[in-house]
Design a protein around this motif. Structure first.
Motif, PDB file in Angstrom:
ATOM      1  N   LYS A  19     -20.897 -34.946 -28.775  1.00 24.59           N
ATOM      2  CA  LYS A  19     -21.001 -35.932 -29.895  1.00 24.59           C
ATOM      3  C   LYS A  19     -19.945 -35.087 -30.875  1.00 24.59           C
ATOM      4  O   LYS A  19     -19.169 -35.895 -31.482  1.00 24.59           O
ATOM      5  CB  LYS A  19     -21.965 -36.064 -30.598  1.00 24.59           C
ATOM      6  N   ASN A  30     -15.244 -39.904 -24.892  1.00 26.52           N
ATOM      7  CA  ASN A  30     -15.961 -39.193 -24.790  1.00 26.52           C
ATOM      8  C   ASN A  30     -17.527 -39.940 -24.365  1.00 26.52           C
ATOM      9  O   ASN A  30     -17.850 -41.041 -25.009  1.00 26.52           O
ATOM     10  CB  ASN A  30     -16.436 -38.539 -26.251  1.00 26.52           C
ATOM     11  N   THR A  75     -20.449 -39.874 -25.335  1.00 28.80           N
ATOM     12  CA  THR A  75     -21.257 -40.257 -26.268  1.00 28.80           C
ATOM     13  C   THR A  75     -20.731 -41.225 -26.974  1.00 28.80           C
ATOM     14  O   THR A  75     -21.504 -42.148 -27.654  1.00 28.80           O
ATOM     15  CB  THR A  75     -21.476 -39.238 -27.488  1.00 28.80           C
ATOM     16  N   GLU A  76     -19.538 -41.885 -26.628  1.00 34.28           N
ATOM     17  CA  GLU A  76     -19.354 -43.145 -27.157  1.00 34.28           C
ATOM     18  C   GLU A  76     -19.532 -44.512 -26.466  1.00 34.28           C
ATOM     19  O   GLU A  76     -19.235 -45.385 -26.941  1.00 34.28           O
ATOM     20  CB  GLU A  76     -17.403 -42.830 -27.359  1.00 34.28           C
TER      21      GLU A  76
END
Length: 265
Positions: free
Chosen positions: A256, A207, A209-210
């Motif tokens: 997230k 993702n 957000t990672e």
């Protein structure tokens, strides 16, 4: 050399009439370019600040509502482009006759539209454009071009449960899911779910957000080229008019949240 170039140009095939397929609740219908250009509601339309061409454009266009026979405001449609872009569209704005209005622009084979950029095709044969888009906050992903088919489908939530946040997710996360449908799903899948064939999956294997920490993800969404300058990059920037800071925060909150709900495709 000049004679060779002339011969090559002479042999190029002309732009032919295209077909638009409508798969609607009442059945399927195919419209050819000529019939749409001659439609009784067709008119010449000026679009200032065209989303795709980044300048004022003029089109021959038909109100999209005139083609959506049998569609009701609560239903869901998808516009599928030749390149795999699949815009998810709530029917209500498409049927509106005041404020923001949706129009199907039709490319005339005798007067083709210009390329979208150097080395790229034009927006034809059919392009969904809007008059007064600000009234309903129509975003750039609601302007699909190179459209080949418009079809009635169940809602995104019904078709792709792998996109759903947890039932006990916050109001902000659920609002972010709505922003994801409006702004991302036309190009991207998530958990392998979606119809787009255009951009990468936003959850599998990782993702964003990672791997985009701090304020890099919102910066990337606002202006992709500011982080990774890539002449061939196709992702547009999303201005504050298209998605406000609050909505952008909701979208990132949804992403997230979904990083913890990975489902193998």
């Amino acid at each position: 050399m000049r004679n060779v170039l002339f011969a090559l140009l002479f042999c190029l095939p002309p732009l032919h009439a295209a077909e638009l397929t409508l798969d609607l609740p009442g059945g399927s219908r195919t419209w050819e370019t000529g019939a749409l250009l001659a439609h009784p509601q067709a008119r010449d339309l000026t679009i200032p600040d065209d989303v795709s061409y980044k300048k004022t454009m003029r089109y021959r266009a038909v109100p999209l509502a005139a083609l959506l026979e049998g569609v009701t405001p609560e239903q869901h449609l998808q516009a599928v482009a030749l390149d795999g872009f699949a815009a998810e569209l709530t029917a209500a704005p498409l049927l509106a006759k005041q404020g923001s209005r949706a129009w199907l622009a039709i490319e005339d084979p005798a007067s083709p539209w210009p390329p979208l950029a150097a080395g790229k095709p034009g927006a034809g044969p059919f392009y969904l454009v809007w008059t007064d888009p600000e009234a309903a906050r129509i975003g750039p992903e609601q302007w699909p071009f190179q459209v080949a088919r418009i079809r009635y489908l169940p809602s995104v939530a019904e078709r792709f449960p792998a996109l759903l946040p947890a039932k006990d997710a916050s109001v902000e996360v659920k609002a972010g899911f709505a922003q994801f449908q409006k702004n991302c799903l036309a190009c991207h899948r998530l958990n392998g779910a979606g119809d787009a064939q255009f951009g990468p999956d936003l959850n599998i294997p990782h993702n964003p957000t990672e791997y985009l920490a701090g304020n890099f993800l919102p910066r990337y969404i606002r202006d992709p080229q500011s982080l990774r300058r890539w002449p061939e990059g196709k992702m547009p920037g999303f201005s504050k008019q298209a998605i406000s800071d609050e909505e952008l925060g909701q979208l990132i909150g949804y992403l997230k949240h979904m990083a913890g709900r990975k489902v193998a495709p």
